[in-house]
Every structure is written in structure tokens, then in C-alpha cells.
Motif scaffolding. Structure first.
Motif, PDB file in Angstrom:
ATOM      1  N   LEU A 130      -6.035   8.168  10.032  1.00  0.00           N
ATOM      2  CA  LEU A 130      -6.757   7.500   9.063  1.00  0.00           C
ATOM      3  C   LEU A 130      -7.729   6.893   8.696  1.00  0.00           C
ATOM      4  N   LEU A 134     -10.779   5.409   8.173  1.00  0.00           N
ATOM      5  CA  LEU A 134     -11.466   4.449   7.309  1.00  0.00           C
ATOM      6  C   LEU A 134     -12.663   3.610   7.391  1.00  0.00           C
ATOM      7  N   GLU A 135     -11.327   2.674   8.179  1.00  0.00           N
ATOM      8  CA  GLU A 135     -11.989   1.618   8.630  1.00  0.00           C
ATOM      9  C   GLU A 135     -13.276   1.058   8.852  1.00  0.00           C
ATOM     10  N   TYR A 177     -12.340  13.904   2.084  1.00  0.00           N
ATOM     11  CA  TYR A 177     -12.878  12.557   3.030  1.00  0.00           C
ATOM     12  C   TYR A 177     -14.069  12.800   3.707  1.00  0.00           C
ATOM     13  N   ARG A 180     -16.831   9.864   3.592  1.00  0.00           N
ATOM     14  CA  ARG A 180     -16.244   8.666   3.394  1.00  0.00           C
ATOM     15  C   ARG A 180     -16.549   8.827   5.434  1.00  0.00           C
ATOM     16  N   ILE A 182     -15.815  10.877   7.173  1.00  0.00           N
ATOM     17  CA  ILE A 182     -15.277  11.736   8.188  1.00  0.00           C
ATOM     18  C   ILE A 182     -15.343  13.397   8.000  1.00  0.00           C
TER      19      ILE A 182
END
Length: 256
Positions: A130, A134-135, A177, A180, A182
Motif C-alpha cells: 500500500l 499510495l506514493e 482507498y 486514493r 487504489i
């Protein structure tokens, strides 16, 4: 599908990739141009998958070990990041069957082993990838659930609990998520021709109850390649608006 998957050059981790659905999935991702981390407990089987990937012009690497061990999980992620720049798609596929035991005849060893491999290992690996997703600002996670995650009549207590846990994990991940970028989805395979073995005692209560229910409701036997097609779709850009889905791949068993 090739024109819409967006998988060329992507970094994909597939667990249980030495045989069955995992192997078919790793090969299918490689044919789409993805770079594949072949993660498996069996070194020989994993090497065979990698050899086939490379013989067909693909790129991959092998990591061997028990994915319920945090050290192995860290190695998988570290190798993917070092070699391929990150993890774009994670396929949590590795798993084992229980003995079809009813709860009252499930011993501690059967329960703990099935939960550890089927539920704890995917949790550990998902948690580890994760931060990288996320990055990167994107990611797709696909789990192999089961018909046993949709009903109570497809396996024993331990396996059923583990796959219901996977279904809950998928839905929670998707909600947590989605902002984000994902995605988390799963397939729920019906009976599929793989090397997975059920070591059940035919005189036990569980197999005697579950066996006739399975035989009376399933359709035809599926192939590992059919399951792999669904996994690759869910992991790809073709499914960019599909999130939190548990997709039965089962010849209508879930519809019975």
C-alpha cells in the motif's frame, strides 16, 4: 483485451504463481507485457513459471517463501520495487483448502493454518504494498476469494471463514482507498481444475454435509486460464471503474 488493459511495463506480483490459477495468471499478465514477480512456496514450481514467461519473451523474477512470514513479504515487495520500480498490481492468490471439517471437528492446527495462509498472508502483503501504491497515486489489488466466501455450503468451517474474511477485506479496502485511486476486487472461483488438494475424512460430519450440496449445485469444471482472464481484467485499466466487486467465475453456481 490488449488495447485497453494498460498493463505493458507494469509491475505485477502474483502469489501462488507456481501452479494452478496463480501460474495461469502470471503467464497471462506477462503476455500483456507486464513484468511479473512470481511468488510461491515451491521453488521448483516457481522456476517453471518464470521459465515459461521468459521463453515467451516476458520479464519476471522469483521469490520463494511462506507469505505468512513478514520477512518473506518484505522480500517480495523489496524485490518488486528494486527490479521493477514499484508494485502496480498485486494478486493475492495463494491459498490452501481445509479438510471440509465442520466447526465441531476442526482442530486448532487446521484452523490456524488455513486462516494464516488464506487471510493473514494476503493482509500482510497488501499492507506492505500500500505505501508504494499510495506514493505512485494508483494501484490495483485482486484477491482470489471463493464460492465459499459467498455461501456456507462450499467448504469446511476454516476455509469458509477465511474466504468470507477476504470478501470483507476487499470491500473495506475499496471504500478506504477509492479516493486514493487504489482499487480492490476479487474473483470467487467455482470448481476449477488445479493442483489444490482436499484431504478430507469421508466419515467426518463436514464432508458428508457439504459434498452432496456441492455436487448438486455446481455446473461444469472451470479451467485455471478462465479464472486468470477474470483476474487480469480486474487488475487492468479495462476495469478502471470496477471497485469493491467480488466476481463469481463459476458457471452460474452463485446464481443457484
Amino acid at each position: 483485451m490488449s488495447s485497453t488493459t494498460g498493463l505493458a511495463g507494469r509491475s505485477v506480483v502474483v502469489t501462488g504463481a507456481g501452479a494452478g490459477i496463480g501460474r495461469a495468471t502470471a503467464l497471462r499478465f506477462a503476455r500483456e507485457g507486464a513484468r511479473v514477480v512470481v511468488a510461491d512456496l515451491n521453488e521448483e514450481s516457481a522456476a517453471g513459471t518464470l521459465e515459461e514467461i521468459e521463453n515467451n519473451g516476458g520479464i519476471g523474477l522469483v521469490v520463494v517463501g511462506d507469505l505468512s512470514d513478514q520477512r518473506v513479504v518484505d522480500t517480495v515487495v523489496d524485490r518488486a520495487v528494486e527490479s521493477f520500480g514499484g508494485v502496480d498490481v498485486l494478486v493475492n492468490n495463494a491459498g490452501i483448502m481445509d479438510r471440509m471439517s465442520a466447526l465441531g471437528e476442526t482442530d486448532d492446527d487446521e484452523w490456524e493454518r488455513v486462516i494464516r495462509i488464506n487471510l493473514t498472508a494476503p493482509f500482510l502483503l497488501t499492507r506492505a504494498v500500500l505505501p508504494h501504491m499510495l506514493e505512485a497515486g494508483r494501484g490495483s489489488i485482486v484477491f482470489t476469494a471463493s464460492e465459499a466466501g459467498l455461501r456456507g455450503s462450499a467448504a469446511g468451517a476454516a476455509y469458509t471463514a477465511s474466504k468470507h474474511g477476504i470478501v470483507g477485506l476487499v470491500k473495506n479496502l475499496a471504500v478506504m482507498y477509492r479516493k486514493r485511486n487504489i482499487r480492490a476486487n476479487a474473483i470467487a472461483p467455482g470448481p476449477t481444475s488445479t493442483s489444490i488438494h482436499v484431504d478430507s475424512r469421508q466419515d467426518a460430519h463436514g464432508p458428508g454435509v457439504v459434498g452432496p450440496l456441492i455436487r448438486g449445485n455446481i455446473g461444469r469444471m472451470g479451467s485455471a486460464e478462465e479464472q486468470a482472464e477474470a483476474i487480469v481484467f480486474l487488475g487492468s485499466d479495462a476495469a478502471s471503474f470496477v471497485n469493491g466487486v467480488v466476481l463469481p467465475v463459476d458457471d452460474a453456481w452463485a446464481a443457484v
